[in-house]
Design an enzyme around this catalytic site. Structure first.
Site, PDB file in Angstrom:
ATOM      1  N   GLU A 144       0.836  -1.206   0.000  1.00  0.00           N
ATOM      2  CA  GLU A 144       0.000   0.000   0.000  1.00  0.00           C
ATOM      3  C   GLU A 144       0.866   1.248   0.000  1.00  0.00           C
ATOM      4  O   GLU A 144       0.596   2.215  -0.704  1.00  0.00           O
ATOM      5  CB  GLU A 144      -0.931  -0.005   1.225  1.00  0.00           C
ATOM      6  CG  GLU A 144      -1.983   1.100   1.211  1.00  0.00           C
ATOM      7  CD  GLU A 144      -1.562   2.394   1.903  1.00  0.00           C
ATOM      8  OE1 GLU A 144      -2.322   3.371   1.854  1.00  0.00           O
ATOM      9  OE2 GLU A 144      -0.449   2.445   2.489  1.00  0.00           O
ATOM     10  N   GLU A 145       1.914   1.213   0.809  1.00  0.00           N
ATOM     11  CA  GLU A 145       2.752   2.408   1.009  1.00  0.00           C
ATOM     12  C   GLU A 145       3.519   2.810  -0.258  1.00  0.00           C
ATOM     13  O   GLU A 145       4.100   3.889  -0.311  1.00  0.00           O
ATOM     14  CB  GLU A 145       3.744   2.161   2.157  1.00  0.00           C
ATOM     15  CG  GLU A 145       3.099   1.965   3.534  1.00  0.00           C
ATOM     16  CD  GLU A 145       2.478   3.227   4.099  1.00  0.00           C
ATOM     17  OE1 GLU A 145       2.561   4.292   3.450  1.00  0.00           O
ATOM     18  OE2 GLU A 145       1.893   3.145   5.188  1.00  0.00           O
TER      19      GLU A 145
HETATM   20 ZN   LIG Z   1      -1.522   3.488   5.917  1.00  0.00          ZN
END
Ligand SMILES: [Zn+2]
Length: 343
Positions: free
Chosen positions: A201-202
């Protein structure tokens, strides 16, 4: 402190290297979900319940961190950053290099202030000019322990700060992962519910993209963290969110480049919180994105809400959150899903 919460906060999982935390998520989700898989991409996907509707819950399990880039002649390690980390918080930090043979302790070092000339002292030290000291004398010595491309995380030591406040590395988004487990434990609805602990996600919401395509849900909730504004130096106009004031219902991220929650979905979350007397705050944020930003654009568009747990010192070595806000997130997600399943 709940030992499971501590285990999840302390586990390692730099984006793309989520194996350790994925193993824990798989094991924990198996307790409440009959089907749990880890897909090609590394996402943990748990399924529970039967019904016409498909619902997806997502919480990313990756964390910001580093990767070994180079080992120099003297045995010091140079690194790259994975995810958004502010260079100013790095100096002096203890890190853990996750090698094949096990974790290796390291200290992020730079030249001490005593030796800095005036101009040098005023300049911000960039991560490229820092190094990790693992106590080795030479490149050969260091190479026996560490390999190029080994992932590196901040030192793990989660604990209680005071009262309901807890600290740890990777609060973003292990609190979301913990919430995911709790929601699946308690949830009883007539629907196919998928809980996804997403990867990467990052570094671009990647696990949410592949998993939402696979699941193709009709409704989704992303659970993540957001920036708390209740510390010195943050103006109320920048963030009015406070620890302990409830889960944040995120309406818009990155000034609209991230998720823009549909008005019906927004009302659903707010009305449900009010009806069930669940503490909440409204989050309108100009920076940052969540998995919600990619899930809501899946295929022909998915009704998606984002629940965020306000966190201090996000993306640093130590974040702080309030356990009651986490509990509000769990309660609100369950109540919303009960409504969605019935509708
Ligand atoms: Zn996050």
């Amino acid at each position: 402190m709940d030992p499971l919460l501590k285990k999840i906060l302390d586990a390692s999982g730099v984006s793309g290297y989520e194996k350790e935390i994925a193993g824990i998520m798989q094991q924990e989700l198996k307790k409440s979900c009959p089907e749990v898989i880890i897909d090609n991409f590394g996402n943990v996907i748990a399924k529970k319940g039967k019904g016409k509707k498909k619902i997806m819950l997502a919480a990313h399990m990756d964390e910001v961190g580093f990767l070994v880039k180079h080992i120099n002649k003297e045995g010091f390690i140079h690194f790259i950053k994975v995810g958004g980390i502010d260079d100013r918080i790095l100096l002096g930090q203890r890190v853990s290099i996750r090698t094949k043979k096990g974790p290796i302790r390291g200290i992020i070092g730079a030249k001490p202030p005593h030796l800095l000339k005036d101009e040098e002292a005023k300049r911000l030290v960039k991560y490229e000019d820092m190094f990790i000291d693992i106590g080795c004398k030479s490149k050969e010595d260091a190479q026996k322990k560490v390999e190029i491309a080994d992932p590196i995380v901040f030192d793990a030591d989660a604990g209680n700060l005071n009262g309901d406040l807890y600290y740890g590395k990777a609060i973003d988004n292990r609190v979301g992962c913990y919430a995911l487990i709790k929601i699946m434990e308690k949830l009883k609805v007539t629907a196919e519910v998928y809980a996804v602990a997403t990867v990467q996600e990052e570094v671009g919401l990647k696990g949410a993209r592949t998993s939402s395509f696979k699941i193709d849900p009709e409704f989704a909730i992303a659970i993540d963290t957001t920036v708390a504004g209740d510390t010195p130096g943050i103006r109320e106009t920048e963030s009015a969110l406070k620890l302990g004031e409830g889960v944040a219902i995120t309406i818009i991220e990155a000034a609209g480049r991230g998720v823009i929650v549909n008005e019906k979905v927004k009302e659903l979350f707010i009305e449900t919180a009010k009806a069930n007397k669940i503490k909440y705050q409204i989050d309108v944020i100009e920076g940052g994105m969540t998995d919600g930003a990619i899930i809501y654009m899946n295929r022909e568009g998915i009704h998606t809400g984002v629940l965020s747990i306000p966190t201090r010192y996000i993306h640093s070595s130590t974040g702080v959150f309030n356990l009651n806000d986490l509990e509000s997130a769990v309660d609100l997600a369950i109540k919303v899903l009960e409504k969605v399943a019935k509708a």
